[in-house]
Design a protein around this motif. Structure first.
Motif, PDB file in Angstrom:
ATOM      1  N   ARG A  73      -9.182  -3.098   1.218  1.00 49.68           N
ATOM      2  CA  ARG A  73      -9.574  -2.322   0.046  1.00 49.68           C
ATOM      3  C   ARG A  73     -10.423  -1.107   0.397  1.00 49.68           C
ATOM      4  O   ARG A  73     -10.515  -0.180  -0.391  1.00 49.68           O
ATOM      5  CB  ARG A  73     -10.335  -3.218  -0.931  1.00 49.68           C
ATOM      6  CG  ARG A  73     -11.664  -3.762  -0.400  1.00 49.68           C
ATOM      7  CD  ARG A  73     -12.313  -4.702  -1.403  1.00 49.68           C
ATOM      8  NE  ARG A  73     -11.444  -5.813  -1.706  1.00 49.68           N
ATOM      9  CZ  ARG A  73     -11.233  -6.269  -2.948  1.00 49.68           C
ATOM     10  NH1 ARG A  73     -11.847  -5.720  -3.970  1.00 49.68           N
ATOM     11  NH2 ARG A  73     -10.437  -7.286  -3.153  1.00 49.68           N
TER      12      ARG A  73
ATOM     13  N   GLU B 131      -8.569   3.538 -10.342  1.00 55.95           N
ATOM     14  CA  GLU B 131      -9.481   2.407 -10.502  1.00 55.95           C
ATOM     15  C   GLU B 131      -9.415   1.844 -11.924  1.00 55.95           C
ATOM     16  O   GLU B 131      -9.311   2.593 -12.895  1.00 55.95           O
ATOM     17  CB  GLU B 131     -10.922   2.830 -10.198  1.00 55.95           C
ATOM     18  CG  GLU B 131     -11.146   3.360  -8.790  1.00 55.95           C
ATOM     19  CD  GLU B 131     -11.159   2.271  -7.741  1.00 55.95           C
ATOM     20  OE1 GLU B 131     -11.262   1.079  -8.116  1.00 55.95           O
ATOM     21  OE2 GLU B 131     -11.062   2.608  -6.547  1.00 55.95           O
TER      22      GLU B 131
ATOM     23  N   LYS C 112     -13.142  -4.748  -6.626  1.00 52.92           N
ATOM     24  CA  LYS C 112     -12.306  -3.619  -7.041  1.00 52.92           C
ATOM     25  C   LYS C 112     -10.991  -4.120  -7.616  1.00 52.92           C
ATOM     26  O   LYS C 112     -10.469  -5.164  -7.218  1.00 52.92           O
ATOM     27  CB  LYS C 112     -12.002  -2.712  -5.843  1.00 52.92           C
ATOM     28  CG  LYS C 112     -13.223  -2.086  -5.175  1.00 52.92           C
ATOM     29  CD  LYS C 112     -13.757  -0.934  -5.985  1.00 52.92           C
ATOM     30  CE  LYS C 112     -14.843  -0.183  -5.228  1.00 52.92           C
ATOM     31  NZ  LYS C 112     -15.402   0.933  -6.029  1.00 52.92           N
TER      32      LYS C 112
ATOM     33  N   ARG D 270      -4.978   0.665  -7.669  1.00 56.16           N
ATOM     34  CA  ARG D 270      -3.707   0.844  -6.978  1.00 56.16           C
ATOM     35  C   ARG D 270      -3.417   2.322  -6.772  1.00 56.16           C
ATOM     36  O   ARG D 270      -3.794   3.166  -7.594  1.00 56.16           O
ATOM     37  CB  ARG D 270      -2.545   0.166  -7.719  1.00 56.16           C
ATOM     38  CG  ARG D 270      -2.246   0.708  -9.103  1.00 56.16           C
ATOM     39  CD  ARG D 270      -0.993   0.031  -9.702  1.00 56.16           C
ATOM     40  NE  ARG D 270      -0.718   0.471 -11.059  1.00 56.16           N
ATOM     41  CZ  ARG D 270      -1.074  -0.187 -12.155  1.00 56.16           C
ATOM     42  NH1 ARG D 270      -1.743  -1.317 -12.060  1.00 56.16           N
ATOM     43  NH2 ARG D 270      -0.764   0.292 -13.344  1.00 56.16           N
TER      44      ARG D 270
ATOM     45  N   ASP E 201      -4.027  -4.807   0.129  1.00 58.28           N
ATOM     46  CA  ASP E 201      -5.188  -4.242  -0.550  1.00 58.28           C
ATOM     47  C   ASP E 201      -5.362  -2.753  -0.279  1.00 58.28           C
ATOM     48  O   ASP E 201      -6.005  -2.059  -1.071  1.00 58.28           O
ATOM     49  CB  ASP E 201      -6.460  -4.982  -0.130  1.00 58.28           C
ATOM     50  CG  ASP E 201      -6.710  -6.242  -0.944  1.00 58.28           C
ATOM     51  OD1 ASP E 201      -5.894  -6.531  -1.838  1.00 58.28           O
ATOM     52  OD2 ASP E 201      -7.706  -6.934  -0.697  1.00 58.28           O
TER      53      ASP E 201
ATOM     54  N   ALA F 259      -5.898  -2.890  -4.410  1.00 57.94           N
ATOM     55  CA  ALA F 259      -6.953  -3.898  -4.316  1.00 57.94           C
ATOM     56  C   ALA F 259      -6.873  -4.833  -5.514  1.00 57.94           C
ATOM     57  O   ALA F 259      -6.746  -4.390  -6.657  1.00 57.94           O
ATOM     58  CB  ALA F 259      -8.326  -3.234  -4.253  1.00 57.94           C
TER      59      ALA F 259
END
Length: 418
Positions: free
Chosen positions: A174, A188, A284, A287, A301, A305
């Protein structure tokens, strides 16, 4: 030092090692770079879902997997308020032998995969080797990675070099360094909690099976305990952004939080000697809109994530690796790999990623946001009614959790008999 390979895989987690194994079985020359000295690290997921168990059987590794220390989860319960819960998914309703989720220490799973991969002549694993930058060719396409090595005893940098490759696959998690170097920024999604990991000793008279998981819900926090052979790996979940407050309150207050949620462990919370014993994970959920650039592919990830909710991260990453190997193995061998093949990997895995992350976002709202706000979890009433009163309903979410959308099978070139 400069070396050349057909595929450079950065990151020795489940996605990276699985991809290395599959490509090596196809005859591809593949080098996996892992920055740590070994796999014996805490604070990583242990859930191995039925899709991955079936895959291991197809790879001829089922007997080896079955011999690993593990426990089996038979169902998934959803908090329904006032201390009650409802069985949302009953894995026992699925067809045997893939009717459970296994809890297996991740280092044991990785060791199993590496031992299988090392039987292939084209596989190379380089531990203590951290990829720090991308190499590019005259056109600007990624042509490999720059790395540095560390002394396994001191941790001090003791060398550097380059690995040139027709394809570089970022499986470095991540906080992917290669994603940052490539200038790729994920979208996010809000997450209501962070996680603080720590250890507590396990006493000789405890009878919880190794690798089992025990959740406890508090007024505004959650404690998950993963049982190891000699200790408990503990995850404390509380509201996102709470870390400064927890550290300001000090270790005595944190010990009290743990003892409140697990009174049976109150006799050993003094083993948390200071707040430095806590490893905070900034959870988190994100993508990338695009998982690839010429010469570079991101999976697991690094591309998307996942929240710890549902424990699906390992399995989605493994499924990415299987899909990627199926698409890219032949073009790598024939030296015809292009960006269209990388786009095909993302196309194959995009829908499963979106579906799983949507499920996690719903779980965040229905359960975790409620708990973190000091409220009782309040899942949708129609869902609770159906789960309690419709016979067989629990099989549907069980299959979704155990296998996920679009589960992958081992490519023919990678299959082996036990």
């Amino acid at each position: 030092m400069e070396t050349t390979t057909q595929c450079a895989v950065v990151g020795g987690g489940p996605a990276g090692v699985m991809l290395g194994l599959l490509l090596a079985r196809a005859g591809v020359k593949v080098t996996v770079l892992e920055k740590h000295a070994d796999f014996l690290r805490d604070f990583r997921g242990d859930t191995v879902h039925a899709s991955t168990i079936r895959l291991l059987d197809e790879l001829g590794l089922g007997n080896g997997f079955g011999a690993l220390p593990q426990s089996k989860l038979g169902n998934f319960r959803l908090p329904a308020g006032s201390g009650d819960s409802v069985v949302l998914a009953d894995f026992g309703l699925l067809k045997a032998p893939y009717n459970y989720v296994a809890m297996v220490p991740q280092w044991d799973l990785l060791t199993l995969l590496v031992e299988a991969a090392e039987q292939e002549p084209g596989f190379t694993l380089r531990m203590n080797t951290e990829a720090t930058d991308l190499l590019r060719d005259a056109s600007g396409a990624v042509a490999g990675v720059v790395y540095r090595t560390r002394d396994p005893l001191t941790g001090e940098t003791n060398g550097s070099g380059e690995v040139r490759a027709a394809l570089t696959v970022a499986c470095d998690g991540r906080s992917s360094a290669l994603r940052s170097k490539a200038g790729m920024v994920p979208r996010e999604f809000p997450v209501p909690f962070d996680t603080w990991w720590f250890r507590l000793p396990r006493t000789a008279d405890e009878d919880e099976p190794v690798a089992s998981i025990s959740p406890r819900f508090g007024a505004s926090d959650v404690l998950l305990s993963l049982t190891r052979k000699d200790y408990h790996q503990i995850a404390y979940l509380a509201a996102k952004g709470l870390d400064p407050k927890l550290r300001a309150e000090g270790v005595e207050a944190f010990r009290a939080r743990v003892a409140r949620l697990r009174p049976d462990m109150a006799d050993r919370v003094d083993q948390i000697r200071s707040m430095d014993d806590l490893h905070m994970l900034d959870v988190k959920l994100n993508r990338l809109p695009r998982w690839h650039k010429p010469g570079l592919l991101l999976i697991g990830d690094a591309a998307h994530a996942m929240s710890p909710a549902g424990g699906v991260g390992i399995n989605l990453a493994v499924q990415d690796a299987v899909a990627a190997a199926r698409v890219i193995a032949a073009p790598l061998l024939s030296e015809t790999l292009d960006d269209g093949h990388l786009a095909a990997v993302q196309k194959r895995r995009w829908l499963p990623t979106v579906v799983v992350q949507t499920f996690q976002r719903l779980l965040h709202r229905a359960v975790f946001s409620q708990v973190m706000a000091g409220k009782q979890p309040n899942p949708p009433k129609p869902l609770v009614f159906v789960a309690r009163h419709v016979p067989g309903f629990a099989k549907l979410p069980a299959r979704m959790i155990a296998f996920g959308p679009r589960p992958e099978h081992a490519p023919g070139f990678a299959r082996r008999k036990p």
